[in-house]
Scaffold this motif. Structure first.
Motif, PDB file in Angstrom:
ATOM      1  N   ARG A  81      48.207  35.223  52.076  1.00  0.00           N
ATOM      2  CA  ARG A  81      47.932  35.358  53.513  1.00  0.00           C
ATOM      3  C   ARG A  81      46.606  34.943  54.197  1.00  0.00           C
ATOM      4  O   ARG A  81      46.610  34.414  55.406  1.00  0.00           O
ATOM      5  N   GLY A  82      45.641  34.788  53.417  1.00  0.00           N
ATOM      6  CA  GLY A  82      44.321  34.299  53.859  1.00  0.00           C
ATOM      7  C   GLY A  82      43.616  35.334  54.382  1.00  0.00           C
ATOM      8  O   GLY A  82      44.121  36.527  54.380  1.00  0.00           O
ATOM      9  N   HIS A  94      54.637  25.975  43.344  1.00  0.00           N
ATOM     10  CA  HIS A  94      54.149  24.848  44.388  1.00  0.00           C
ATOM     11  C   HIS A  94      53.032  24.002  43.592  1.00  0.00           C
ATOM     12  O   HIS A  94      52.185  24.839  42.933  1.00  0.00           O
ATOM     13  N   PRO A  95      52.917  22.817  43.718  1.00  0.00           N
ATOM     14  CA  PRO A  95      52.038  21.842  43.019  1.00  0.00           C
ATOM     15  C   PRO A  95      50.540  22.113  43.253  1.00  0.00           C
ATOM     16  O   PRO A  95      49.796  22.095  42.582  1.00  0.00           O
ATOM     17  N   ASN A 146      53.823  25.121  54.313  1.00  0.00           N
ATOM     18  CA  ASN A 146      55.139  25.888  54.715  1.00  0.00           C
ATOM     19  C   ASN A 146      55.457  26.710  53.353  1.00  0.00           C
ATOM     20  O   ASN A 146      56.466  26.835  53.023  1.00  0.00           O
ATOM     21  N   ILE A 147      54.603  27.374  52.653  1.00  0.00           N
ATOM     22  CA  ILE A 147      54.636  28.271  51.684  1.00  0.00           C
ATOM     23  C   ILE A 147      54.607  29.578  52.329  1.00  0.00           C
ATOM     24  O   ILE A 147      53.788  29.876  52.837  1.00  0.00           O
ATOM     25  N   GLU A 148      55.838  30.228  52.286  1.00  0.00           N
ATOM     26  CA  GLU A 148      55.809  31.500  52.842  1.00  0.00           C
ATOM     27  C   GLU A 148      55.508  32.860  51.889  1.00  0.00           C
ATOM     28  O   GLU A 148      54.914  33.791  52.107  1.00  0.00           O
ATOM     29  N   GLY A 149      56.223  32.714  50.791  1.00  0.00           N
ATOM     30  CA  GLY A 149      56.283  33.968  49.756  1.00  0.00           C
ATOM     31  C   GLY A 149      55.354  33.465  48.589  1.00  0.00           C
ATOM     32  O   GLY A 149      55.119  32.307  48.383  1.00  0.00           O
ATOM     33  N   SER A 166      53.387  37.121  59.229  1.00  0.00           N
ATOM     34  CA  SER A 166      51.942  36.468  58.787  1.00  0.00           C
ATOM     35  C   SER A 166      52.116  35.069  58.895  1.00  0.00           C
ATOM     36  O   SER A 166      51.178  34.308  59.706  1.00  0.00           O
ATOM     37  N   LEU A 167      52.865  34.375  58.173  1.00  0.00           N
ATOM     38  CA  LEU A 167      53.197  33.082  58.355  1.00  0.00           C
ATOM     39  C   LEU A 167      53.116  32.505  59.850  1.00  0.00           C
ATOM     40  O   LEU A 167      52.738  31.562  60.278  1.00  0.00           O
TER      41      LEU A 167
END
Length: 390
Positions: A153-154, A283-284, A273-276, A168-169
């Motif tokens: 989430r940062g 993801h790369p 657009n990475i949510e979970g 959060s996103l």
């Protein structure tokens, strides 16, 4: 509410300095710290993004005279940079009266504007502090699940503490949109929002890569000079980190371009657009994202005058992070997203080149233990405590 470690530092700076500038990106928690401080000292707070706040301080000398007994807190001070020329005389007059500390607290979202304007007028009269997003010491207590949440989430408080991953996103997507459509046009050159969004997203896709300005320029159909302007702007807004290479006197050919990171991991993930959490692991960008997350957490507890670098040679010698402390002490740090870290030959060759005083590998486990050749395996939380306690 998360207690921010920097709050006490701000209080201490106000106790010894006439003015303090607290910088950080929007929504990172600067105003919360200022309002917490205002509860314990006589103070007056003005937001210079409001028309009324701006009008009140256009004659800053008259405003100060009417509020001489108060700490004056000016939020988003980069909106009125002409203040600083007048503030120098006010501070000097107060010093002659014996008031040498705690006169002004400035909050700003654009470091270069604030530094230039105040640096020209307030040299020797101002202390500078930067508020980072929430870090692992403030949030996790070393718990792996919390560190993973912070990574995903940062560290912007509203994103981190949102009720759900989806909320959060959405907050981060709104944050990005607001910066592109409102904040950057106010603070920087007129760049089309769509162009800057593409640029920001390209940097996220290449998180932790060595800068290739020509490649970015081709993809955006702009010049290399324009790419440099975009990077300067995003760096000055405290959204991008340019990690410089370590290039000091070793007689070898070295990679000399900076590595580029989107500073907040949650913003990186929103741009992609990475949510979970599971989406992130597949993801790369996962390796570069973790590396950037670790570096920003380390920098959030950096002592004064500590400088970060990376090290790389064309022959494959490489260190993810070199910390050089005031006095010349050097730490070599490798970052591994693994629970059983293994070090490459390139790490050891790089250590032979720069001769660090300490060598660490940051990994996903919870124990600290020695490895071969005086390397210490350590979790992120532990290394941050090592730096704080140094």
């Amino acid at each position: 509410m998360i207690q921010r470690r920097l709050e006490n530092t701000v209080r201490e700076a106000l106790a010894r300095s006439s003015s303090v500038a607290l910088m950080g990106p929007r929504q990172v928690g600067k105003t919360t710290i200022a309002l917490n401080i205002s509860e314990s000292v006589a103070s007056i707070y003005l937001d210079l993004e409001s028309r009324l706040g701006l009008e009140k301080v256009r004659d800053i000398r008259a405003f100060h005279e009417a509020n001489r007994e108060n700490l004056i807190i000016l939020d988003e001070v980069q909106r009125l940079p002409e203040l600083f020329a007048e503030l120098r005389g006010i501070i000097d007059e107060e010093r002659r009266r014996g008031n040498k500390s705690g006169l002004f607290l400035f909050l700003g979202s654009a470091s270069i504007d604030l530094l230039q304007q105040s640096g020209e007028s307030l040299a020797g009269r101002i202390a500078y502090l930067e508020l980072y997003p929430v870090n692992a010491l403030e949030y996790s207590d070393g718990e792996s699940e919390k560190i993973n949440t912070l990574w995903l989430r940062g560290g912007f408080p509203e994103s981190l503490l949102a009720d759900s991953t989806g909320d959060s996103l959405e907050w981060r997507l709104d944050f990005i949109k607001t910066y592109l459509e409102r904040d950057i046009p106010q603070l920087g050159p007129r760049i089309p929002a769509a162009t800057l969004e593409r640029f920001w997203t390209m940097l996220a896709h290449n998180q932790g890569s060595v800068l290739n300005a020509a490649h970015l320029a081709r993809n955006l159909d702009v010049s290399g000079v324009t790419i440099g302007r975009y990077l300067d702007l995003m760096t000055d807004l405290l959204l991008i980190r340019r990690l410089k290479p370590w290039t000091f006197n070793i007689g070898k050919r070295l990679v000399r371009s900076p590595k580029i990171y989107v500073r907040d991991s949650g913003i990186t993930h929103a741009l992609l657009n990475i949510e979970g959490y599971n989406n992130l692991l597949g993801h790369p960008v996962v390796g570069g994202s973790w590396e950037g997350f670790v570096i920003e957490n380390i920098m959030s507890v950096a002592p004064p005058r500590m400088q970060p670098y990376y090290y790389r040679t064309p022959g494959g010698a490489e260190l993810d992070l070199v910390l050089e402390f005031a006095g010349g002490e050097k730490w070599a740090i490798e970052i591994k997203r693994s629970s059983s870290p293994k070090l490459s030959k390139g790490f050891h060759v790089a250590c032979e080149d720069i001769q660090p005083d300490k060598k660490f590998v940051v990994y996903l486990g919870t124990d600290t233990f020695p490895m071969a050749e005086d390397v210490t395996a350590i979790p992120l939380y532990g290394l941050m405590n090592e730096i704080v306690g140094r």
